[in-house]
Design a protein around this motif. Structure first.
Motif, PDB file in Angstrom:
ATOM      1  N   VAL A  80       0.999  -0.980  -0.022  1.00 24.97           N
ATOM      2  CA  VAL A  80      -0.129   0.034   0.078  1.00 24.97           C
ATOM      3  C   VAL A  80       0.895   1.277  -0.005  1.00 24.97           C
ATOM      4  O   VAL A  80       0.451   2.301  -0.296  1.00 24.97           O
ATOM      5  CB  VAL A  80      -1.063  -0.146   1.167  1.00 24.97           C
ATOM      6  CG1 VAL A  80      -0.189   0.415   2.525  1.00 24.97           C
ATOM      7  CG2 VAL A  80      -2.457   0.938   0.872  1.00 24.97           C
ATOM      8  N   ALA A  81       2.242   1.102  -0.105  1.00 25.00           N
ATOM      9  CA  ALA A  81       2.897   2.204   0.362  1.00 25.00           C
ATOM     10  C   ALA A  81       2.987   3.355  -1.132  1.00 25.00           C
ATOM     11  O   ALA A  81       2.734   2.742  -2.295  1.00 25.00           O
ATOM     12  CB  ALA A  81       4.412   1.967   0.192  1.00 25.00           C
ATOM     13  N   GLY A  82       2.696   4.512  -0.769  1.00 24.34           N
ATOM     14  CA  GLY A  82       2.436   5.615  -1.825  1.00 24.34           C
ATOM     15  C   GLY A  82       0.991   5.756  -2.384  1.00 24.34           C
ATOM     16  O   GLY A  82       0.770   6.372  -3.177  1.00 24.34           O
ATOM     17  N   SER A 113      -7.116   8.268   1.530  1.00 25.33           N
ATOM     18  CA  SER A 113      -7.762   9.626   2.321  1.00 25.33           C
ATOM     19  C   SER A 113      -9.198   9.823   1.632  1.00 25.33           C
ATOM     20  O   SER A 113      -9.573   9.953   0.468  1.00 25.33           O
ATOM     21  CB  SER A 113      -6.990  10.891   1.992  1.00 25.33           C
ATOM     22  OG  SER A 113      -7.489  12.175   2.803  1.00 25.33           O
ATOM     23  N   GLY A 114     -10.231   9.977   2.586  1.00 26.49           N
ATOM     24  CA  GLY A 114     -11.516  10.101   2.160  1.00 26.49           C
ATOM     25  C   GLY A 114     -12.423   8.704   1.809  1.00 26.49           C
ATOM     26  O   GLY A 114     -13.449   8.859   1.545  1.00 26.49           O
ATOM     27  N   ALA A 143      -2.749   4.167   5.246  1.00 27.39           N
ATOM     28  CA  ALA A 143      -3.016   4.958   3.715  1.00 27.39           C
ATOM     29  C   ALA A 143      -4.133   5.903   3.990  1.00 27.39           C
ATOM     30  O   ALA A 143      -4.115   6.724   3.068  1.00 27.39           O
ATOM     31  CB  ALA A 143      -3.316   3.871   2.845  1.00 27.39           C
ATOM     32  N   GLY A 144      -4.808   6.175   5.062  1.00 25.72           N
ATOM     33  CA  GLY A 144      -5.571   7.163   5.490  1.00 25.72           C
ATOM     34  C   GLY A 144      -7.043   6.969   5.252  1.00 25.72           C
ATOM     35  O   GLY A 144      -7.849   8.012   5.439  1.00 25.72           O
ATOM     36  N   THR A 166      -0.605   3.961  13.443  1.00 35.64           N
ATOM     37  CA  THR A 166      -0.760   4.690  12.336  1.00 35.64           C
ATOM     38  C   THR A 166      -1.011   6.079  12.333  1.00 35.64           C
ATOM     39  O   THR A 166      -1.147   6.867  11.596  1.00 35.64           O
ATOM     40  CB  THR A 166      -1.858   3.879  11.298  1.00 35.64           C
ATOM     41  OG1 THR A 166      -3.199   4.308  12.216  1.00 35.64           O
ATOM     42  CG2 THR A 166      -1.671   2.665  11.213  1.00 35.64           C
ATOM     43  N   GLY A 167      -1.394   6.591  13.628  1.00 39.61           N
ATOM     44  CA  GLY A 167      -1.897   7.892  13.891  1.00 39.61           C
ATOM     45  C   GLY A 167      -3.296   8.223  13.303  1.00 39.61           C
ATOM     46  O   GLY A 167      -3.886   9.309  13.446  1.00 39.61           O
ATOM     47  N   ASN A 168      -3.881   7.345  12.782  1.00 37.52           N
ATOM     48  CA  ASN A 168      -5.196   7.449  12.204  1.00 37.52           C
ATOM     49  C   ASN A 168      -6.293   7.265  13.272  1.00 37.52           C
ATOM     50  O   ASN A 168      -6.425   6.207  13.850  1.00 37.52           O
ATOM     51  CB  ASN A 168      -5.498   6.334  11.010  1.00 37.52           C
ATOM     52  CG  ASN A 168      -6.890   6.635  10.356  1.00 37.52           C
ATOM     53  OD1 ASN A 168      -7.717   7.441  10.717  1.00 37.52           O
ATOM     54  ND2 ASN A 168      -6.777   6.303   8.901  1.00 37.52           N
ATOM     55  N   GLN A 169      -7.277   8.400  13.404  1.00 39.28           N
ATOM     56  CA  GLN A 169      -8.234   8.652  14.504  1.00 39.28           C
ATOM     57  C   GLN A 169      -9.281   7.588  14.158  1.00 39.28           C
ATOM     58  O   GLN A 169     -10.601   7.749  14.896  1.00 39.28           O
ATOM     59  CB  GLN A 169      -8.330   9.755  15.164  1.00 39.28           C
ATOM     60  CG  GLN A 169      -7.154  10.370  15.725  1.00 39.28           C
ATOM     61  CD  GLN A 169      -6.686   9.678  16.986  1.00 39.28           C
ATOM     62  OE1 GLN A 169      -7.496   9.436  17.744  1.00 39.28           O
ATOM     63  NE2 GLN A 169      -5.379   9.509  17.028  1.00 39.28           N
ATOM     64  N   GLN A 170      -9.482   7.386  12.829  1.00 41.56           N
ATOM     65  CA  GLN A 170     -10.846   6.671  12.170  1.00 41.56           C
ATOM     66  C   GLN A 170     -10.976   5.419  12.060  1.00 41.56           C
ATOM     67  O   GLN A 170     -11.208   4.847  11.035  1.00 41.56           O
ATOM     68  CB  GLN A 170     -10.891   7.647  10.595  1.00 41.56           C
ATOM     69  CG  GLN A 170     -11.230   9.175  10.867  1.00 41.56           C
ATOM     70  CD  GLN A 170     -11.613   9.796   9.434  1.00 41.56           C
ATOM     71  OE1 GLN A 170     -12.753   9.998   9.165  1.00 41.56           O
ATOM     72  NE2 GLN A 170     -10.539   9.826   8.676  1.00 41.56           N
TER      73      GLN A 170
END
Length: 325
Positions: free
Chosen positions: A21-23, A27-28, A51-52, A76-80
């Protein structure tokens, strides 16, 4: 399976989900991973979150799901990263999950499952492995069809199968072992064949909605999936798979092909195919290693028949979510 050239990628059996999944930016995008609280489900969800994507872990055990969600967010830092209860063998649970979903869905990964379980039947009288691995995911995907069709750039459905599908076609004359002796491996293999056939038929039916569906073999990974299987059985299966001894993958490697199917630009608009080790698979060679796909698993007539049989089973028990199929 297809007259066109097989898809090849720069990745291998050693590649990890993070490398695949790199790159890629998700997002969204919104994703659901069944069985996202353990095993390769966690690593599949982690890669999508990294990856967002907004990721929902669809799990039977709330505590395990919450722990996995916290871990994924921390790494990941992803809060969702969300958790929702889902028991694929429970019609009320499947219907509740699908009904509660609101808005578009970009990625659905059917990862949860049971393997080689002792003979068990659902309240409807269905064999547990077929009911969980196929019927539950079939009902869930149908229930989320409208959400998948709403995805702005098209949606992907990932059907996690297994090389075990080489052990048995779908035996339409006796799917639930009502007349033949129960065999846990034949039951598991049949359910995994159903996962591939689902991809063939759904890919055909839903292509005009912008939904692609593909199946895959993740590889041999030591997870809780094998809780009903002895070490001797596992070693024998791995030996047959590689021809030279056990070839285990890490969970990060095991999630790689799922993530590839869910995200790779190389699969844009591609449906109804079967992947393994991050490549589109070739037909299985009789007598050779347990690789590739069996002809019966990609037979369009069998796929159409399974769809109708599954609809009939589910419709009679209220599993089809009204208005979503």
């Amino acid at each position: 399976m297809t007259e066109t050239a097989r898809i090849t990628t720069p990745f291998t059996r050693e590649s990890t989900a993070a490398e695949v999944v790199a790159g890629i930016s998700l997002s969204g995008k919104r994703a659901v991973v069944t069985g996202g609280g353990s095993g390769i489900g966690v690593e599949t969800a982690r890669a999508l979150a990294a990856a967002g994507a907004e990721v929902t872990l669809a799990v039977r055990a709330a505590q395990a799901g919450e722990e996995a969600a916290r871990d994924i967010t921390a790494t990941t830092g992803n809060q969702q990263v969300r958790v929702a209860l889902l028991d694929l063998a429970d019609p009320a649970s499947v219907a509740a999950f699908a009904t509660a979903w609101y808005g578009p869905l970009d990625i659905l990964v059917g990862n949860a499952g049971v393997m080689a379980a002792p003979e068990t039947r659902t309240p409807q009288g269905w064999e547990l492995q077929f009911a969980t691995n196929h019927l539950g995911h079939f009902a869930l995907a149908r229930g989320l069809h409208r959400a998948l069709a709403l995805a702005e750039d098209g949606a992907r459905v990932v059907s996690v199968s297994s090389a075990a599908h080489l052990q048995s076609p779908v035996v339409f004359e006796d799917i639930h072992f009502d007349r033949r002796p129960y065999d846990p491996w034949l039951a598991y293999g049949q359910s995994k064949t159903a996962n591939v056939l689902f991809g063939v038929e759904a890919g055909k039916r839903w292509a005009s909605d912008g939904i692609t569906v593909n199946a895959l073999m993740p590889g041999a990974i030591r997870t809780n999936l094998q809780r009903h299987v002895s070490q001797e059985e596992l070693d024998a299966l791995r030996t047959r798979a590689g021809g030279g001894g056990p070839q285990w993958k890490t969970t990060e490697q095991g999630a790689a092909t799922s993530v590839l199917v869910a995200t790779s630009p190389l699969l844009e608009g591609v449906g109804g195919r079967y992947f393994e080790d991050c490549q589109e698979a070739a037909p299985h060679e009789e007598g050779g290693p347990r690789r590739g796909y069996a002809p019966y698993a990609v037979d369009p007539e069998a796929a159409a028949r399974l769809w109708q049989v599954s609809e009939d089973m589910l419709d009679g028990c209220g599993w089809i979510v009204e208005g979503q199929g």
